[in-house]
Motif scaffolding. Structure first.
Motif, PDB file in Angstrom:
ATOM      1  N   UNK B   6      -8.140  -4.269 -15.683  1.00 43.74           N
ATOM      2  CA  UNK B   6      -8.715  -5.591 -15.980  1.00 43.74           C
ATOM      3  C   UNK B   6     -10.226  -5.499 -16.172  1.00 43.74           C
ATOM      4  N   UNK B   7     -10.871  -4.624 -15.396  1.00 43.86           N
ATOM      5  CA  UNK B   7     -12.329  -4.467 -15.537  1.00 43.86           C
ATOM      6  C   UNK B   7     -12.670  -3.929 -16.926  1.00 43.86           C
ATOM      7  N   UNK B   8     -11.955  -2.878 -17.340  1.00 44.12           N
ATOM      8  CA  UNK B   8     -12.233  -2.261 -18.655  1.00 44.12           C
ATOM      9  C   UNK B   8     -11.993  -3.263 -19.780  1.00 44.12           C
ATOM     10  N   UNK B   9     -10.873  -3.957 -19.732  1.00 44.61           N
ATOM     11  CA  UNK B   9     -10.551  -4.868 -20.831  1.00 44.61           C
ATOM     12  C   UNK B   9     -11.387  -6.153 -20.806  1.00 44.61           C
ATOM     13  N   UNK B  10     -11.842  -6.554 -19.619  1.00 46.41           N
ATOM     14  CA  UNK B  10     -12.774  -7.696 -19.557  1.00 46.41           C
ATOM     15  C   UNK B  10     -14.093  -7.298 -20.215  1.00 46.41           C
ATOM     16  N   UNK B  11     -14.506  -6.056 -19.974  1.00 39.67           N
ATOM     17  CA  UNK B  11     -15.742  -5.543 -20.569  1.00 39.67           C
ATOM     18  C   UNK B  11     -15.624  -5.505 -22.094  1.00 39.67           C
ATOM     19  N   UNK B  12     -14.484  -5.040 -22.565  1.00 41.67           N
ATOM     20  CA  UNK B  12     -14.259  -4.987 -24.021  1.00 41.67           C
ATOM     21  C   UNK B  12     -14.249  -6.389 -24.622  1.00 41.67           C
ATOM     22  N   UNK B  13     -13.623  -7.311 -23.901  1.00 40.56           N
ATOM     23  CA  UNK B  13     -13.568  -8.696 -24.371  1.00 40.56           C
ATOM     24  C   UNK B  13     -14.981  -9.284 -24.430  1.00 40.56           C
ATOM     25  N   UNK B  14     -15.771  -8.979 -23.407  1.00 34.21           N
ATOM     26  CA  UNK B  14     -17.151  -9.484 -23.351  1.00 34.21           C
ATOM     27  C   UNK B  14     -17.957  -8.967 -24.549  1.00 34.21           C
ATOM     28  N   UNK B  15     -17.786  -7.678 -24.861  1.00 40.39           N
ATOM     29  CA  UNK B  15     -18.494  -7.077 -26.009  1.00 40.39           C
ATOM     30  C   UNK B  15     -18.067  -7.774 -27.308  1.00 40.39           C
ATOM     31  N   UNK B  16     -16.751  -7.935 -27.475  1.00 45.97           N
ATOM     32  CA  UNK B  16     -16.233  -8.583 -28.693  1.00 45.97           C
ATOM     33  C   UNK B  16     -16.764 -10.010 -28.802  1.00 45.97           C
ATOM     34  N   UNK B  17     -16.788 -10.692 -27.675  1.00 49.16           N
ATOM     35  CA  UNK B  17     -17.266 -12.075 -27.641  1.00 49.16           C
ATOM     36  C   UNK B  17     -18.761 -12.133 -28.027  1.00 49.16           C
ATOM     37  N   UNK B  18     -19.550 -11.206 -27.466  1.00 51.15           N
ATOM     38  CA  UNK B  18     -20.998 -11.187 -27.762  1.00 51.15           C
ATOM     39  C   UNK B  18     -21.243 -10.922 -29.252  1.00 51.15           C
ATOM     40  N   UNK B  19     -20.482  -9.983 -29.811  1.00 47.29           N
ATOM     41  CA  UNK B  19     -20.621  -9.674 -31.243  1.00 47.29           C
ATOM     42  C   UNK B  19     -20.264 -10.905 -32.077  1.00 47.29           C
ATOM     43  N   UNK B  20     -19.177 -11.575 -31.680  1.00 50.59           N
ATOM     44  CA  UNK B  20     -18.743 -12.779 -32.421  1.00 50.59           C
ATOM     45  C   UNK B  20     -19.810 -13.857 -32.377  1.00 50.59           C
ATOM     46  N   UNK B  21     -20.390 -14.046 -31.189  1.00 50.56           N
ATOM     47  CA  UNK B  21     -21.438 -15.080 -31.041  1.00 50.56           C
ATOM     48  C   UNK B  21     -22.630 -14.728 -31.940  1.00 50.56           C
ATOM     49  N   UNK B  22     -23.035 -13.476 -31.916  1.00 51.92           N
ATOM     50  CA  UNK B  22     -24.174 -13.052 -32.736  1.00 51.92           C
ATOM     51  C   UNK B  22     -23.868 -13.247 -34.221  1.00 51.92           C
ATOM     52  N   UNK B  23     -22.645 -12.901 -34.593  1.00 54.74           N
ATOM     53  CA  UNK B  23     -22.240 -12.997 -35.999  1.00 54.74           C
ATOM     54  C   UNK B  23     -22.250 -14.447 -36.479  1.00 54.74           C
TER      55      UNK B  23
END
Lengths: 392, 84
Positions: B6-23
């Motif tokens: 859950x920690x690893x995939x939450x981290x991946x989700x956070x990265x994807x979310x940050x990229x989406x927000x920036x985009x």
């Protein structure tokens, strides 16, 4: 999922063997990062250039001599205006001015500021610019790269050009073009058309080339034929040619990028081979043991599939996200020089974020399918053999 | 081990979310307008390539030419980059 024994076993195996997986993830991440960065930069540049297409002329008419472009006579403008269907015939005056022989150069562009389109564009670019004040003296608008270069060479307010006639011409720096336009204006100096002629040593009856528009798209071919028939030394470039060039910009047909893709593919094949041989050697016993404990072939394949999928997803998300950060947040230092060059003025462009989901999904599929296959095929081969043999 | 997952995939989700927000949050309009304004003003949309004196600066118009070392001329980068 939390209480599923399969999930628990999968996690146990995955995180217990994390050192092994981290190696594979790291190599995949580097490949995906490089590939993603190159594709992000190229798609961003292509997107930005496509946005400027609407402002470009439908046709550019040039005079050629021995395959080289030479200045065209202004008399051609009158001939072109006689062709039915042509509108907005604009002479273009431009050329490179070398700061020092064979060193840094600027692109001098002469603009007729009284022209409707140029005037409109100028006002769109900088509202506060007083056109009258700009036209009053010898003034220039410069790109950010030119401005920085002149400042470092102690010309903060203007520059004295040496014309081919040996005459010095002092031009004041009126305004620096916005940084956001650096992609096309970094080394550009925009001056009134007459001043450009003087700096470049062109005669009053000469232009670099002639731009023109044909509002009716259906007439393009016809008009191109008519123009081409005017003179023997005429060369016509259409907007379609430019559009095609932009579409092919930095794609796999370009040599550098073809080499990049080949390197990526070869490295990726090596990873696949490593995975394939790893499954055959070190995981052979493990699969045999699972089979001996009563696991079905389907369960073994399921376990390996999910384990590989986790590696693929982690590497893909991290690789693409790092590439995005590197290109669109940091501005792709070093790598952007491959695209824009670094032999003249340094160019710090702002790359507009563009995500081509077609390309992203292609990368994922090209990466994921062979990767998963390289694990599942040997796993299946081992799983179908007798567990005793597999464990030997 | 589930916690690590859950920690690893939450981290991946956070990265994807940050990229989406920036985009989504990036201002593309002003950048495009600036480019269009320069292209409209000059009627030239050629990339500002940082090239050596013998390399072409304006694509589709200039050609590579090194009059001093014609035999030593490097492979034209632009020929590599662009499909002619």
């Amino acid at each position: 999922m939390r209480t599923s024994p399969f999930f628990h076993f999968l996690m146990l195996g995955f995180f217990k063997e994390r050192k092994k997986h981290i190696g594979v993830i790291a190599i995949s991440l580097v490949i995906l990062f490089l590939l993603g960065s190159a594709l992000f930069i190229s798609s961003s540049i292509r997107y930005s250039l496509n946005q400027t297409l609407a402002w470009e002329p439908d046709f550019v008419v040039q005079r050629t001599q021995g395959g080289q472009k030479v200045n065209a006579p202004t008399a051609w403008i009158d001939d072109l205006l006689e062709v039915h269907g042509i509108s907005k015939v604009t002479p273009r005056v431009y050329g490179r001015y070398f700061f020092k022989a064979k060193e840094n150069s600027f692109l001098i562009v002469g603009v007729d500021f009284m022209d409707e389109q140029s005037n409109k564009a100028l006002r769109m670019m900088m509202d506060e610019t007083d056109l009258k004040q700009f036209l009053k003296g010898d003034n220039m608008l410069v790109g950010e790269g030119v401005s920085t270069h002149l400042k470092t060479h102690f010309y903060p307010n203007g520059y004295t050009f040496l014309t081919p006639k040996g005459v010095f011409k002092k031009v004041n720096l009126f305004k620096v073009l916005p940084k956001k336009s650096n992609l096309i204006s970094n080394d550009m100096i925009i001056v009134p058309i007459e001043l450009a002629r003087e700096i470049l040593g062109m005669g009053e009856d000469e232009v670099s080339d002639i731009a023109l528009n044909v509002p009716n798209d259906d007439e393009w071919d016809n008009v191109a034929d008519k123009i081409s028939a005017f003179y023997y030394d005429i060369h016509v470039t259409t907007k379609e040619d430019i559009k095609k060039a932009y579409e092919n910009l930095y794609n796999y047909k370009g040599g550098v990028f073809l080499i990049l893709f080949l390197i990526v593919i070869v490295t990726f094949v090596l990873i696949l081979y490593q995975r394939y041989s790893m499954v055959y050697s070190s995981e052979r016993r493990h699969i045999g043991l699972l089979r001996a404990l009563g696991w079905s072939i389907r369960d073994v394949l399921k376990l390996k599939f999910f384990e590989t999928m986790m590696i693929v997803v982690i590497a893909f998300v991290l690789g693409v996200a790092l590439a995005y950060l590197y290109v669109f947040v940091l501005g792709a230092p070093l790598l952007r020089e491959i695209f824009l060059g670094g032999a003249n003025l340094p160019n710090s462009v702002i790359l507009v974020p563009v995500l081509d989901f077609g390309i992203l999904s292609s990368i994922f599929l090209i990466y994921a399918i062979p990767f998963i296959s390289a694990v599942l095929i040997p796993t299946w081969k081992i799983a179908v053999t007798d567990p005793k043999e597999a464990m030997l | 081990m589930a916690k690590a997952f859950y920690t690893v995939f939450s981290f991946l989700f956070l990265i994807t979310f940050s990229v989406s927000i920036h985009y989504v949050a990036t201002d593309r309009v002003s950048a495009t307008n600036s480019l269009s304004a320069v292209a409209g003003l000059t009627r030239m949309g050629s990339l500002s390539l940082s090239v050596a004196y013998y390399e072409p600066r304006v694509q589709r118009i200039e050609k590579a030419n090194n009059i001093i070392y014609p035999e030593m001329m490097s492979i034209d980068r632009m020929d590599f980059v662009y499909e002619n």
